[in-house]
Design a protein around this motif. Structure first.
Motif, mmCIF file in Angstrom:
data_model
loop_
_atom_site.group_PDB
_atom_site.id
_atom_site.type_symbol
_atom_site.label_atom_id
_atom_site.label_comp_id
_atom_site.label_asym_id
_atom_site.label_seq_id
_atom_site.Cartn_x
_atom_site.Cartn_y
_atom_site.Cartn_z
ATOM 1 N N LEU A 36 0.821 -1.198 0.000
ATOM 2 C CA LEU A 36 0.000 0.000 0.000
ATOM 3 C C LEU A 36 0.866 1.263 0.000
ATOM 4 N N VAL A 37 1.909 1.273 0.803
ATOM 5 C CA VAL A 37 2.817 2.424 0.850
ATOM 6 C C VAL A 37 3.489 2.609 -0.506
ATOM 7 N N ILE A 38 3.891 1.523 -1.137
ATOM 8 C CA ILE A 38 4.556 1.590 -2.438
ATOM 9 C C ILE A 38 3.596 2.114 -3.500
ATOM 10 N N VAL A 39 2.361 1.643 -3.500
ATOM 11 C CA VAL A 39 1.366 2.104 -4.474
ATOM 12 C C VAL A 39 1.099 3.592 -4.288
ATOM 13 N N ILE A 40 0.938 4.030 -3.054
ATOM 14 C CA ILE A 40 0.702 5.461 -2.791
ATOM 15 C C ILE A 40 1.900 6.291 -3.251
ATOM 16 N N ALA A 41 3.101 5.820 -2.960
ATOM 17 C CA ALA A 41 4.309 6.546 -3.379
ATOM 18 C C ALA A 41 4.393 6.620 -4.898
ATOM 19 N N LEU A 42 4.059 5.551 -5.586
ATOM 20 C CA LEU A 42 4.086 5.567 -7.051
ATOM 21 C C LEU A 42 3.039 6.522 -7.623
ATOM 22 N N ILE A 43 1.843 6.537 -7.031
ATOM 23 C CA ILE A 43 0.799 7.459 -7.487
ATOM 24 C C ILE A 43 1.256 8.902 -7.295
ATOM 25 N N VAL A 44 1.810 9.195 -6.110
ATOM 26 C CA VAL A 44 2.316 10.547 -5.848
ATOM 27 C C VAL A 44 3.436 10.882 -6.830
ATOM 28 N N LEU A 45 4.303 9.926 -7.096
ATOM 29 C CA LEU A 45 5.411 10.138 -8.027
ATOM 30 C C LEU A 45 4.890 10.469 -9.427
#
Length: 150
Positions: free
Chosen positions: A15-24
């Motif tokens: 979940l943290v990785i998905v959120i970081a990728l979306i923000v990126l």
């Protein structure tokens, strides 16, 4: 770096990785300046720090991959020397230097030197110390050139 550790990390932190990728992706698509790349670097660095990967580990992996690649290229070039020895041509440049050309290899060196510059398939792969394979290749190229001219 163990793949099982990565898989476990991804399972626990997806979940943290998905959120970081979306923000990126949002940052890369919305912001169009140097700030964009600074934010992208910060997000990626944050993910790496969060995952527990240190810069030393990254440096070790890069170093290992580089060493393995160099060893593979060197092995491939030495094997190619043995295969192309009969096609190699030796040219003496008159100043003590020489060059040897074959379809996939080129060697440049100086008589009496313990190093040669090697180019494999058009890509310079550095200076190598003389070994038995290289000496044999040079001798074969000299003999080929001598018999072709004679």
């Amino acid at each position: 770096m163990n793949t099982e550790v990565w898989i476990e990390f991804l399972k626990q932190n997806w979940l943290v990785i998905v959120i970081a990728l979306i923000v990126l992706f949002v940052v890369l698509n919305v912001v169009r300046t140097v700030v964009k790349w600074a934010l992208a670097v910060l997000i990626i660095a944050g993910l790496l720090i969060y995952s527990g990967i240190s810069l030393d580990q990254i440096k070790d992996v890069v170093s290992t991959v580089t060493d393995e690649t160099i060893d593979t290229v060197k092995t491939e070039a030495l094997n190619m020397m043995m295969k192309e020895a009969q096609e190699a041509t030796y040219v003496s440049n008159g100043d003590g230097s020489f060059s040897i050309t074959a379809p996939n290899l080129q060697l440049k060196g100086e008589s009496g030197s313990n190093e040669v510059e090697v180019t494999f398939r058009g890509v310079p792969v550095g200076k190598w110390e003389m070994n038995d394979t290289i000496r044999s290749y040079i001798d074969s190229a000299r003999n080929n050139t001598g018999s072709n001219q004679g």
